[in-house]
Scaffold this motif. Structure first.
Motif, mmCIF file in Angstrom:
data_model
loop_
_atom_site.group_PDB
_atom_site.id
_atom_site.type_symbol
_atom_site.label_atom_id
_atom_site.label_comp_id
_atom_site.label_asym_id
_atom_site.label_seq_id
_atom_site.Cartn_x
_atom_site.Cartn_y
_atom_site.Cartn_z
ATOM 1 N N ALA A 67 41.573 56.632 35.943
ATOM 2 C CA ALA A 67 42.493 55.716 35.254
ATOM 3 C C ALA A 67 41.701 54.533 34.674
ATOM 4 N N PRO A 68 42.220 53.888 33.622
ATOM 5 C CA PRO A 68 41.500 52.766 32.981
ATOM 6 C C PRO A 68 41.594 51.480 33.806
ATOM 7 N N HIS A 69 40.720 51.361 34.787
ATOM 8 C CA HIS A 69 40.747 50.246 35.733
ATOM 9 C C HIS A 69 40.655 48.888 35.050
ATOM 10 N N GLU A 70 39.914 48.838 33.947
ATOM 11 C CA GLU A 70 39.647 47.556 33.303
ATOM 12 C C GLU A 70 40.918 46.845 32.851
ATOM 13 N N VAL A 71 41.983 47.586 32.559
ATOM 14 C CA VAL A 71 43.261 46.969 32.205
ATOM 15 C C VAL A 71 43.773 46.129 33.370
ATOM 16 N N PHE A 72 43.693 46.659 34.578
ATOM 17 C CA PHE A 72 44.186 45.934 35.751
ATOM 18 C C PHE A 72 43.335 44.691 36.013
ATOM 19 N N ARG A 73 42.018 44.811 35.807
ATOM 20 C CA ARG A 73 41.168 43.644 36.010
ATOM 21 C C ARG A 73 41.501 42.550 34.995
ATOM 22 N N ALA A 74 41.718 42.956 33.740
ATOM 23 C CA ALA A 74 42.026 41.964 32.708
ATOM 24 C C ALA A 74 43.367 41.282 32.962
ATOM 25 N N LEU A 75 44.301 41.985 33.591
ATOM 26 C CA LEU A 75 45.607 41.402 33.931
ATOM 27 C C LEU A 75 45.610 40.748 35.312
ATOM 28 N N ASP A 76 44.458 40.760 35.982
ATOM 29 C CA ASP A 76 44.316 40.185 37.327
ATOM 30 C C ASP A 76 45.293 40.817 38.314
ATOM 31 N N ILE A 77 45.416 42.142 38.229
ATOM 32 C CA ILE A 77 46.200 42.906 39.197
ATOM 33 C C ILE A 77 45.210 43.588 40.137
ATOM 34 N N PRO A 78 45.163 43.216 41.410
ATOM 35 C CA PRO A 78 44.234 43.882 42.335
ATOM 36 C C PRO A 78 44.546 45.376 42.397
ATOM 37 N N TYR A 79 43.494 46.181 42.380
ATOM 38 C CA TYR A 79 43.707 47.626 42.442
ATOM 39 C C TYR A 79 42.759 48.257 43.451
ATOM 40 N N ALA A 224 37.433 42.553 26.496
ATOM 41 C CA ALA A 224 36.126 42.808 25.868
ATOM 42 C C ALA A 224 34.986 42.337 26.767
ATOM 43 N N GLU A 225 35.162 41.187 27.423
ATOM 44 C CA GLU A 225 34.136 40.696 28.354
ATOM 45 C C GLU A 225 33.954 41.658 29.522
ATOM 46 N N ILE A 226 35.056 42.182 30.031
ATOM 47 C CA ILE A 226 35.005 43.127 31.150
ATOM 48 C C ILE A 226 34.280 44.403 30.735
ATOM 49 N N MET A 227 34.553 44.890 29.533
ATOM 50 C CA MET A 227 33.858 46.075 29.038
ATOM 51 C C MET A 227 32.359 45.819 28.912
ATOM 52 N N ALA A 228 31.980 44.640 28.431
ATOM 53 C CA ALA A 228 30.559 44.314 28.276
ATOM 54 C C ALA A 228 29.862 44.249 29.631
ATOM 55 N N LEU A 229 30.516 43.670 30.635
ATOM 56 C CA LEU A 229 29.925 43.626 31.972
ATOM 57 C C LEU A 229 29.770 45.034 32.548
ATOM 58 N N GLY A 230 30.746 45.906 32.289
ATOM 59 C CA GLY A 230 30.626 47.290 32.737
ATOM 60 C C GLY A 230 29.434 47.982 32.107
ATOM 61 N N ASN A 231 29.160 47.684 30.848
ATOM 62 C CA ASN A 231 27.994 48.263 30.187
ATOM 63 C C ASN A 231 26.692 47.751 30.811
ATOM 64 N N GLN A 232 26.635 46.467 31.099
ATOM 65 C CA GLN A 232 25.434 45.927 31.737
ATOM 66 C C GLN A 232 25.189 46.599 33.091
ATOM 67 N N GLN A 233 26.249 46.796 33.848
ATOM 68 C CA GLN A 233 26.139 47.456 35.146
ATOM 69 C C GLN A 233 25.586 48.874 34.982
ATOM 70 N N ALA A 234 26.099 49.599 34.002
ATOM 71 C CA ALA A 234 25.641 50.972 33.770
ATOM 72 C C ALA A 234 24.181 50.998 33.331
ATOM 73 N N GLU A 235 23.753 49.995 32.566
ATOM 74 C CA GLU A 235 22.352 49.938 32.144
ATOM 75 C C GLU A 235 21.414 49.819 33.340
ATOM 76 N N TRP A 236 21.781 48.979 34.306
ATOM 77 C CA TRP A 236 20.960 48.856 35.512
ATOM 78 C C TRP A 236 20.984 50.145 36.322
ATOM 79 N N ASN A 237 22.154 50.777 36.412
ATOM 80 C CA ASN A 237 22.231 52.044 37.133
ATOM 81 C C ASN A 237 21.369 53.117 36.474
ATOM 82 N N ARG A 238 21.311 53.115 35.157
ATOM 83 C CA ARG A 238 20.476 54.090 34.454
ATOM 84 C C ARG A 238 19.006 53.870 34.787
ATOM 85 N N ARG A 239 18.579 52.640 34.846
ATOM 86 C CA ARG A 239 17.178 52.363 35.195
ATOM 87 C C ARG A 239 16.854 52.827 36.621
#
Length: 439
Positions: A67-79, A224-239
């Motif tokens: 499921a698209p978790h980032e929607v819940f984070r952007a709405l500040d709904i704990p999931y 958009a900020e949440i999506m960018a942070l997710g990308n940064q996280q994935a970049e570190w995981n790739r390394r």
């Protein structure tokens, strides 16, 4: 599409680091990664804040991994993620009792236990519930991966105070080659416009559904900020993934990288998750530089295809002393490296691209089979243990693709979260036989 924001490039070896190239040392007694310990501790502390917010009357959500978790984070709904909570139930040895509760209520206890287990946990006595129990969710949201998943989440909607929202599951036609090279930027080509249009529209429907019920309004800049942070996280995981792939002997245990990756994965879109992914990389690189190996006598490198055996993480180190056999790969770090990077100006469409093909990437051939072969070859594995659950399509194609590369495969049919199933499958004994006679 926008260009990726990447951290400063760390050193990554171009060739595998072998024991002949560097001295090796046994990892310290009880060689837990600091990052794994910290991630697990943080997740437990975070879960208590979810319980506190629920007790104060805030709505919380139960969502499945697709499921698209980032929607819940952007709405500040704990999931809380269904599969993560099932892993906690299994690790705390509460799985069998949870499944017995399902059976007592007239529901199947033998199918999709990884999704169904939290339903049974709700009805355990308070003293038997892990971490004091999951609060009753206000929302239950899942991708309609199959009839059973849909029915499980419909059961949540039958509980007092919980509503269910189901997203569509679509398939790819045609299937792209080497999807992991396309999906960060060329995801429109990888997944197809029609699939993305459908999921983007359903995410917009989900946003409106949640806004109506919470009185909150989604901030698209925040998304958009949440999506960018997710990308940064994935970049570190790739390394991290790439560093482990090229290092011989392996510097880390998969039963450390699994929690070190997955706890931050469920906090995706936060600075803490980015920092946790960076810490995992830096600690792994530190071990490589110090010549630390979890098994200096490493002779056989193994790959674990399938979900983690959360009720017995010690399994992954059980074959080191006798056979010099080390599990060097699990899907958790690998999919965190290849599966989530999505760059784009429209955060909702990029979010649709992040989730529309997750099941394809892990389970549906040739998406899955190509990827597992790529990972097996880059990690130099000598054998594969393939745990096949009842809801994983295309498992035979994955096995055959690996065998076609000359890699022995042991298929084990069992549910990773249900101790009754994994015990009956005699997993440790069969792996020992596999190593002894086929690897």
């Amino acid at each position: 599409m926008t260009q990726p924001r990447t951290p400063a490039q760390p050193r990554t070896p171009a060739q595998p680091r072998t024991s002949a190239q560097r001295p090796t040392a046994q990892a310290p007694a009880g060689p837990r990664l600091r990052s794994a310990v910290a991630a697990t501790r943080h997740q437990k502390e975070w879960f208590q804040t979810v319980r506190q917010r629920a007790a104060a009357g805030e709505p919380i959500a139960l969502v499945n991994a697709d499921a698209p978790h980032e929607v819940f984070r952007a709405l500040d709904i704990p999931y809380v993620v269904t599969q993560w909570w099932s892993s906690i139930i299994a690790a705390k040895q509460a799985g069998p009792a949870s499944m017995e509760r399902l059976a007592a209520g007239g529901l199947p206890d033998f199918s999709l236990q990884y999704d169904a287990m939290p339903l049974g946990e709700q009805d355990l006595p308070d003293e038997d519930r892990p971490w004091d129990g999951l609060p009753a969710p206000r929302f239950a949201v899942a991708e309609r991966s199959g009839d059973v998943t849909a029915k499980i989440f419909e059961q949540w909607g039958n509980r007092p105070g919980t509503e269910t929202f189901l997203l569509s599951r679509t398939g790819a036609d045609p299937v792209p080659d080497r999807w992991w090279e396309l999906v960060p930027h060329q995801w429109e080509q990888a997944f197809g416009t029609e699939r993305l249009d459908l999921l983007q529209g359903e995410i917009q429907d989900l946003i409106a559904w949640l806004e109506e019920r919470t009185g909150r309004t989604l901030d698209y800049g925040r998304l958009a900020e949440i999506m960018a942070l997710g990308n940064q996280q994935a970049e570190w995981n790739r390394r991290t993934r790439d560093l482990i792939a090229t290092t011989r002997p392996t510097p880390v245990l998969v039963n450390d990288t699994m929690p070190a990756v997955m706890s931050p994965q469920w906090q995706r879109g936060t600075q803490w998750a980015v920092d946790a992914a960076r810490s995992l990389y830096e600690e792994t690189a530190e071990r490589v530089d110090q010549g630390i190996a979890v098994c200096p006598g490493e002779r056989k490198r193994l790959m674990w295809v399938g979900r983690g055996l959360w009720s017995d993480l010690g399994l992954y180190t059980r074959f080191q002393e006798e056979f010099g056999a080390v599990f060097v790969w699990s899907m958790y770090l690998a999919i965190a490296a290849d599966g989530y990077l999505r760059y784009g100006d429209d955060p909702v469409r990029a979010l649709a691209a992040r989730f529309v093909g997750i099941t394809d990437q892990l389970y549906v051939p040739p998406w899955s089979s190509q990827w597992y072969v790529k990972e097996a070859l880059t990690h130099g594995v000598d054998g594969v243990v393939h745990l096949v659950a009842d809801d994983t399509p295309g498992s035979g194609f994955i096995t055959e693709a690996l065998k076609a590369e000359g890699i022995p495969v042991l298929e084990i049919r069992a549910n990773n979260a249900d101790q009754r199933s994994s015990s009956a499958a005699r997993i440790p004994e069969r792996i020992a036989e596999f190593i002894r006679h086929r690897v």
